[in-house]
Design an enzyme around this catalytic site. Structure first.
Site, mmCIF file in Angstrom:
data_model
loop_
_atom_site.group_PDB
_atom_site.id
_atom_site.type_symbol
_atom_site.label_atom_id
_atom_site.label_comp_id
_atom_site.label_asym_id
_atom_site.label_seq_id
_atom_site.Cartn_x
_atom_site.Cartn_y
_atom_site.Cartn_z
ATOM 1 N N THR A 40 0.845 -1.184 0.000
ATOM 2 C CA THR A 40 0.000 0.000 0.000
ATOM 3 C C THR A 40 0.885 1.241 0.000
ATOM 4 O OG1 THR A 40 -0.066 -0.182 2.391
ATOM 5 C CG2 THR A 40 -1.942 -1.084 1.186
ATOM 6 N N TYR A 41 0.265 2.409 -0.150
ATOM 7 C CA TYR A 41 0.971 3.695 -0.207
ATOM 8 C C TYR A 41 1.969 3.832 0.943
ATOM 9 C CZ TYR A 41 1.588 8.737 -0.492
ATOM 10 O OH TYR A 41 2.129 9.988 -0.590
ATOM 11 N N HIS A 42 3.211 4.231 0.602
ATOM 12 C CA HIS A 42 4.277 4.139 1.599
ATOM 13 C C HIS A 42 4.616 5.432 2.325
ATOM 14 C CE1 HIS A 42 6.212 5.485 -2.075
ATOM 15 N NE2 HIS A 42 7.113 6.045 -1.298
#
Ligand SMILES: [Zn+2]
Ligand SMILES: [Zn+2]
Length: 397
Positions: A40-42
């Site tokens: 997922t978005y980091h």
């Protein structure tokens, strides 16, 4: 003290492959190839996991490790301005084990994915259980304590092996007389706090609310590029003379800017602006107007910035006194008559060895256009003396 019946059994369950040396400066690079596919978005410090993610972890743990290993946990972000819009960094599909992805990811990416995958699972797994034993031993006026522990159930350690010690105590009975084998007098000293690594520095920034996940990497890059800090052989930061000079100057002349609370409050305000709770023009004005006034004042006030010390040496060009100053490139000698006289001499790369050819210049460490290190005369281009090996100062036989 070593007691005859108590022998120490140390078993360190620690695999070297779990030492992650992924440094933040390369993180962005590694992550970019990873994030769109497998995680997922980091750029988030959120610890929030969606219901879908929790179910996914539960299913995987039950199927692969069994019921005893599962323990549901829900984490809440502590920070005042929770970035709950994002989920915590986690694998998009936990069934994609690091083994399965090992063909697709490069070494560094795989290490990072492996870490994310394991931590995600571990946070939904049962605690590890240790059996602990403590034995109190009395010897006249002195008391001794022996402690042992044995792993009973590995729990989350199954996927996330961390360092722990097992120490087994021998069978002892209450009131049993023990024999003294040897007395080892040991003195312990308080250790000074250790220097920061990239990881511990980020932890510290986090603790004080300075920086955000998206700015940690640039902060670490900036302090190194500006030559404020260098890394020693253990990858720990230590300050350079320039770092000291800049710090002293800022603390003395801009105390409110370098104050930790100021920076934390500024970050807070930026979050509020992002969330539409504060007006950015007003916030900026509150900060910038007093800052600008102070800056203008300091421009006139601080003349001797960067001067480390005065010397007895005379400028070879104009005869004025020479000063040791510091710049981005390190320490150098400069004429006190600056800007009228522009004489400078690089101290960072000087060897203190007189040039054997012209007997006027000094041998300096230099870098060729191709990046090769060589030693040449400070009198260049008048004198073209060059060495490709480090000079010793001794005459060749
Ligand atoms: Zn001069
Ligand atoms: Zn020379």
């Amino acid at each position: 003290m070593i007691w005859k019946k108590i022998k120490k059994v140390k078993k360190i369950n620690y695999k070297k492959s779990f030492v992650y040396d992924v440094t933040t400066s390369t993180n962005t690079f590694i992550v970019n190839g990873l994030v769109s596919h497998n995680c997922t978005y980091h750029r988030t410090d959120s610890v929030n996991l969606s219901e879908l993610a929790l179910k996914m972890a539960e299913k995987f743990i039950l199927e692969n490790f069994g019921k005893n290993y599962y323990e549901k946990r829900v984490y809440k972000t502590k920070s005042k301005v929770a970035q709950e819009a994002h989920e915590a960094i986690r694998p998009t599909d936990v069934e994609k084990t690091p083994e399965i992805l090992s063909e697709k990811l490069n070494g560094q990416q795989l290490k990072l994915y492996d870490l994310i995958w394991r931590r995600f699972l571990a946070c939904q797994m049962a605690k590890a259980i240790f059996d602990k034993t403590e034995v109190e031993i009395s010897a006249k006026n002195y008391g001794f304590l022996a402690a042992g522990q044995i792993l009973k159930f590995d729990g989350f350690l199954k996927v996330y092996p961390t360092k722990f010690e097992e120490e087994e105590l021998p069978e002892l009975e209450k009131g049993e007389i023990l024999e003294v084998v040897k007395i080892l007098p040991l003195q312990h000293f308080t250790q000074p706090p250790s220097r920061y690594t990239e990881a511990t520095l980020i932890k510290e920034l986090e603790k004080y609310g300075i920086g955000r996940p998206s700015t940690y990497a640039p902060i670490l890059t900036t302090i190194q590029e500006r030559n404020y800090v260098k890394k020693d052989e253990k990858k720990k930061f230590y300050p350079t003379p320039l770092g000291f000079a800049v710090n002293d100057l800022l603390v003395k002349h801009f105390p409110e800017i370098v104050d930790i609370n100021f920076t934390a409050k500024m970050e807070d305000n930026l979050d509020k602006i992002a969330n539409g709770e504060k007006n950015w023009i007003e916030t900026l004005r509150e900060f910038y107007l007093p800052f600008k006034a102070n800056l203008d004042k300091k421009y006139k006030e601080i003349k001797g910035a960067g001067i480390l010390e005065k010397t007895d040496k005379k400028c070879p060009k104009c005869g004025a006194q020479l000063l040791v100053r510091v710049s981005k490139y390190g320490r150098f000698l400069a004429c006190s008559n600056y800007p009228k006289c522009k004489f400078t001499f690089d101290l960072e790369n000087s060897t203190g060895i007189l040039c054997p050819e012209c007997k006027k210049g000094e041998i300096m460490k230099r870098k060729s256009k191709k990046g090769k290190i060589f030693w040449g005369c400070s009198n260049y281009p008048k004198c073209e003396f060059v060495l490709w090996a480090k000079p010793t100062g001794e005459k060749c036989q």
